[in-house]
Design an enzyme around this catalytic site. Structure first.
Site, PDB file in Angstrom:
ATOM      1  N   CYS A 229       0.834  -1.207   0.000  1.00  0.00           N
ATOM      2  CA  CYS A 229       0.000   0.000   0.000  1.00  0.00           C
ATOM      3  C   CYS A 229       0.874   1.264   0.000  1.00  0.00           C
ATOM      4  CB  CYS A 229      -0.962  -0.064   1.184  1.00  0.00           C
ATOM      5  SG  CYS A 229      -2.247   1.159   1.060  1.00  0.00           S
TER       6      CYS A 229
ATOM      7  N   HIS B   5      -3.633  -5.013   0.538  1.00  0.00           N
ATOM      8  CA  HIS B   5      -3.080  -5.466   1.825  1.00  0.00           C
ATOM      9  C   HIS B   5      -3.094  -6.995   1.923  1.00  0.00           C
ATOM     10  CE1 HIS B   5      -2.696  -1.670   4.070  1.00  0.00           C
ATOM     11  NE2 HIS B   5      -3.628  -1.267   3.241  1.00  0.00           N
TER      12      HIS B   5
ATOM     13  N   GLU C 111      -1.888  -8.787   4.143  1.00  0.00           N
ATOM     14  CA  GLU C 111      -1.936  -9.246   5.534  1.00  0.00           C
ATOM     15  C   GLU C 111      -3.349  -9.373   6.079  1.00  0.00           C
ATOM     16  OE1 GLU C 111      -1.101  -6.361   4.424  1.00  0.00           O
ATOM     17  OE2 GLU C 111      -1.519  -4.699   5.772  1.00  0.00           O
TER      18      GLU C 111
END
Ligand code: XMP
Length: 524
Positions: free
Chosen positions: A96, A184, A186
């Protein structure tokens, strides 16, 4: 190329017995810790470091991840890092803002995105030859969460993925082991996010994935033996998982040179002091149990203000602990159950580095002892894994968090032994009920609050005027945010009936349906 890095890491690892690591440079995103946890779940050790503090002299770093940020790259105050000495030397993955920052620094364009680029998206085009996309098919769902998007990449950058709305969803820098992704990986909503991180951490950086509870125990026990030698160590136990795991780990390393002190301030759960003492003794620990409840009740008499209660209990705890520790001879170290989230230096929006490390209320300064914190590198779930590997009983490991001042912050208003008794009885019914209904492990934390109000009721032919209690149960992953637990009505009805019928002094039960924020988990 990835083999070169892997071999390099091999040499370092075997010759210097160094723990290879991924460095996560933190640009202030709320999901930075999540990146850390995902990397650890790949059995790879990682450290979260402020964006401008890269450890250039540390040869054990095998790769770097740049986190997201609340800023736009073109904000004057945005966090800017010098990556020139990192990018050509180590594999880098920008996430990001991390991706936008590298593109922007090298002359690309980053612009505000429309709302359509926010949230759920699907990768329509993927360059399958890129190692970070191994086993990731076009169409996979990813999560975007930044107000900006890269609209032009600099020369030397190549687009390697697009969504239907964002053309440059990921890029590769030619001649470097450098990638950027605008989404993202994660977060849970990026369905193949863990695979992408694995591709980077394992295939590109060459992680050997040898970070495990067992390896942590072996290394830590050896280090503790070296560090402590024949020194004596004192540890404050709370009954919680962190201090209990520290105790068992230290016991394994130095045995009887460890003395544990467990202070009963009188505001623990019903029977907790005895139950936990028995557990500790069963684990072979050398524990001194101190019943200091009379002292605490006396000092708390008539005190209603929450912060004063906390201060009195904090100070009283230090005094009792200090007094007991002084009875021991030649103690050199104070051990504490500090864990990684307590130590991570996090960034505030102003760029100030905040260290949230909370010692047990100033104990180390007062006692003039050296600090031993063997869990300071672990996340909570890793502490639990270490506890299990050490063979500790499950009920000690999966315990809900419980505040240091105990029931004192769940009795609104002044504290008396009678109020504690009422609350302990009601709390026991609630917690036992959660266990019996198989709900205990589904909630993060639960307890009962004794309210400073009385209400009218009727029992038999008698009018009653007694206390009200509130049940509180929340779901959470880190206590920073929490939702009220949607417990079954039938369960709540059973608990309410039992409390009103069996706990003398209570005639009304309410259920707290507030989430955090704006409420907090505790009422005080
Ligand atoms: P709040 O109420 O702030 O609680 O949402 C977040 C977490 O912290 C615990 N808590 C405390 N723990 N001393 C502690 O050791 C305290 O004074 C204290 N106050 C809150 C709370 O139980 C929850 O897990």
């Amino acid at each position: 190329m990835s083999r070169i890095f892997s071999t390099f890491a091999d040499i370092i690892h075997t010759s210097q017995k160094m723990q290879e690591k991924i460095v996560i440079l933190d640009f202030g995103s709320q999901t930075t810790q999540l990146i850390g946890r995902r990397v650890r779940e790949l059995n790879t050790y990682c450290e979260i470091i402020p964006y401008n503090k890269f450890p250039h002299d540390d040869p054990s770093v095998i790769g770097v991840i740049l986190s997201g940020s609340p800023f736009s790259v073109y904000d004057e105050k945005s966090f800017k890092a010098d990556l020139s000495k990192i990018r050509k030397r180590l594999p880098v993955l920008g996430i990001c803002y991390g991706a936008q920052f590298m593109a922007w620094t090298d002359g690309g364009k980053v612009e505000p995105a429309g709302t359509r680029e926010y949230g759920r998206a699907h990768l329509e085009y993927i360059d399958a030859s890129e190692p970070i996309f191994k086993d990731i098919e076009p169409g996979t769902q990813v999560w975007m969460s930044h107000g900006d998007t890269i609209t032009e990449i600099p020369s030397g950058f190549r687009r390697i993925a697009s969504t239907d709305k964002v053309e440059i969803a990921a890029y590769r820098v030619e001649g470097e082991q450098t990638w950027g992704v605008q989404f993202h990986p994660e977060v849970y909503h990026s369905v193949k996010g863990t695979q992408l991180l694995k591709n980077f951490v394992v295939d590109v950086c060459g992680s050997k994935q040898d970070w495990s509870a067992a390896s942590f125990i072996e290394t830590t026990v050896n280090e503790l033996r070296q560090q402590l030698g024949d020194d004596k160590v004192v540890l404050g136990l709370s009954g919680g998982v962190d201090s209990s795991v520290v105790a068992v780990l230290l016991n394994k390393a130095i045995g009887k040179n460890l003395t544990c002190i467990f202070v009963d301030h009188g505001m623990l759960r019903k029977d907790e002091f005895h139950d936990v003492m028995r557990d500790y003794q069963g684990l072979g620990l050398n524990v001194i149990g101190v019943d200091a409840s009379a002292k605490f009740f006396k000092e708390l008499e008539g005190v209603t203000e929450p912060e004063r209660k906390r201060k009195i209990i904090g100070k009283g705890f230090i005094d009792v602990f200090d007094e007991e520790a002084h009875k021991l001879k030649d103690v050199k170290w104070l051990a504490q159950g500090t864990i990684y989230p307590d130590c991570i230096e996090s960034l505030s929006i102003t760029g100030t580095v905040i260290k949230s490390h909370h010692n047990v209320g100033g104990l180390p300064e007062k006692m003039n002892l050296k600090l031993c914190e063997p869990l300071r590198l672990l996340f909570k779930d890793e502490v639990r894994a270490v506890g299990r590997e050490l063979g500790m009983p499950e009920h000690l490991i999966s315990r809900h968090p419980f505040p240091g001042p105990g029931l004192a912050v769940r009795i609104l208003g002044d504290i008396t032994p009678e109020k504690v008794r009422i609350l302990q009885d009601a709390d026991k019914i609630f917690i036992d009920g959660l266990r019996q209904w198989g709900l205990y492990d589904k909630v993060w934390q639960a307890g009962v609050i004794l309210l400073p109000v009385q209400s009218v009721g009727v029992m038999g032919d008698e009018r009653t005027y007694e206390r009200a209690v509130a049940l509180r149960a929340v779901t959470s992953t880190d206590a920073m945010t929490a939702d009220w637990a949607h417990l079954p009505y039938e369960f709540l009805a059973e608990v309410s009936n039992k409390i009103i019928n069996h706990v003398k002094g209570v005639n009304r039960v309410a259920y707290d349906i507030s989430s955090k924020p704006p409420a907090t988990i505790e009422w005080e």
